[in-house]
Design an enzyme around this catalytic site. Structure first.
Site, PDB file in Angstrom:
ATOM      1  N   ARG A 169      32.525  34.908  39.432  1.00  0.00           N
ATOM      2  CA  ARG A 169      32.765  34.275  38.137  1.00  0.00           C
ATOM      3  C   ARG A 169      31.777  33.123  37.975  1.00  0.00           C
ATOM      4  NH1 ARG A 169      37.416  36.756  36.572  1.00  0.00           N
ATOM      5  NH2 ARG A 169      38.831  37.418  38.221  1.00  0.00           N
ATOM      6  N   ASP A 208      44.227  46.007  35.505  1.00  0.00           N
ATOM      7  CA  ASP A 208      45.346  45.631  34.639  1.00  0.00           C
ATOM      8  C   ASP A 208      45.508  46.534  33.421  1.00  0.00           C
ATOM      9  OD1 ASP A 208      46.235  43.464  36.168  1.00  0.00           O
ATOM     10  OD2 ASP A 208      44.742  42.136  35.279  1.00  0.00           O
ATOM     11  N   ASP A 213      37.668  41.809  29.811  1.00  0.00           N
ATOM     12  CA  ASP A 213      37.513  41.163  28.509  1.00  0.00           C
ATOM     13  C   ASP A 213      36.565  39.975  28.571  1.00  0.00           C
ATOM     14  OD1 ASP A 213      38.679  40.738  25.648  1.00  0.00           O
ATOM     15  OD2 ASP A 213      38.899  38.783  26.605  1.00  0.00           O
ATOM     16  N   ASP A 232      44.275  46.219  30.529  1.00  0.00           N
ATOM     17  CA  ASP A 232      44.638  45.319  29.433  1.00  0.00           C
ATOM     18  C   ASP A 232      43.521  45.094  28.420  1.00  0.00           C
ATOM     19  OD1 ASP A 232      42.958  43.899  31.093  1.00  0.00           O
ATOM     20  OD2 ASP A 232      44.170  42.071  31.113  1.00  0.00           O
ATOM     21  N   GLY A 288      37.144  40.509  38.186  1.00  0.00           N
ATOM     22  CA  GLY A 288      37.846  41.088  39.326  1.00  0.00           C
ATOM     23  C   GLY A 288      37.352  42.492  39.632  1.00  0.00           C
TER      24      GLY A 288
END
Length: 319
Positions: free
Chosen positions: A72, A127, A103, A129, A11
């Site tokens: 992707r 995010d 990630d 994250d 993203g």
């Protein structure tokens, strides 16, 4: 090391362009050639490379998204796809690669390192994250975008004396909801990492109403569930006029904040430094305002946790 490549994957996040700029210009500062890869790992497989000079990254530091585009790639997850990527990198004479992404992108980078292409990752995701780093590129811009939207929604909520449920991004991580919720004085914040009790949320709304409160804001991370469904259930329990706003991909776009521009510039430059030091299979991380290298394996072994002290403080201040 004479020739390095850079790509963005996953993203998009505001600040990715600033990171690309830093990689290109830091590389040229050290006398290296730099090539960009269009559309992430798909571009590696298809051989979609472009030479990048100092002018290639002029006037992009303030732009959201990524000038190298992103995609992707299911094919890259296969050994055959990875072999094509390695072959194309070698054909281009690339000595090392910088991957800007999340990630999943880092796991792809590790695969390339294992096949002889030294790779360093730069964490770019709204995010926030990615374990091992305090902040990721794009997070600060995203929460500021959310805050601006909620400020506008609050004007309408006040005018019409309504409860508004605002759904924000965060499928697996509640950082956006958490930080935006505290910054905007939300009455309740629902995140994937903490259980919630709808009855407690309703009781908080009714308690506020009894003391004369005319409107309320509830922020829901998408990983908790549908904001529309939660808004419907709140309306059924309280009878109060309730509206739902789903912010969606508006959170990903826009000009990066000063914080994200500086973070991305520091991280992109550090990625080049790590490669020059002979480091590989590492990600760049921000830790206590220091930009450092961290082994992928160490990062993958960690689990991301939001700062629950922020969650607890937000609950106290929204009493």
């Amino acid at each position: 090391m004479k020739r390095i490549a850079v790509l963005t994957s996953g993203g998009d996040a505001p600040g990715m362009n600033a990171a690309i700029r830093a990689v290109v210009r830091k590389g040229h500062h050290h006398g290296m050639e730099v090539v960009g890869v269009y559309r992430g790992y798909t571009g590696l497989i298809q051989g979609d490379f472009v030479s990048m000079n100092l002018g290639s990254v002029g006037d992009i530091i303030h732009r959201g998204g990524t000038v190298l585009y992103s995609a992707r790639s299911e094919e890259f997850k296969t050994p055959e796809g990875q072999a094509k990527a390695v072959e194309n990198l070698k054909k281009q004479g690339v000595d090392a690669l910088v991957v800007i992404g999340g990630d999943g992108s880092f796991r792809g980078a590790q695969k390339l390192t294992q096949q002889g292409i030294p790779t360093v990752g730069v964490p770019g995701t709204i995010d926030n994250d990615i374990p091992g780093t305090d902040f990721t590129i794009g997070f600060d811009t995203a929460i500021n975008t959310v805050i601006e939207c909620i400020d506008r929604i609050r004007d309408t909520a006040t005018s019409h004396e309504r409860t508004y449920v605002v759904e924000v991004m965060g499928r697996d991580a509640g950082d956006i909801a958490l930080w935006a919720g505290l910054a905007d004085g939300a009455e309740s914040i629902l995140i994937p990492e903490a259980p919630h009790d709808l009855n407690e949320i309703v009781e908080r709304l009714e308690r506020g109403s009894r003391r004369g409160k005319k409107h309320s804001i509830i922020i829901v991370a998408e990983g908790v569930g549908s904001g529309v469904d939660i808004g419907r259930r709140i309306k059924e329990k309280t009878g109060a006029e309730t509206r739902v706003t789903v912010l969606g991909h508006i959170q990903r776009g826009g000009s990066p904040t000063a914080f994200d521009r500086v973070l991305a510039s520091r991280m992109g430059a550090k990625a080049v430094d790590l490669l020059l030091e002979g480091k590989k299979d590492q990600m760049v991380a921000s830790r206590r305002n220091q930009i450092v290298g961290l082994d992928f394996e160490e990062a993958f072994a960690m689990k991301h946790h939001p700062d629950m002290s922020i969650y607890n403080l937000a609950s106290i201040l929204a009493i």
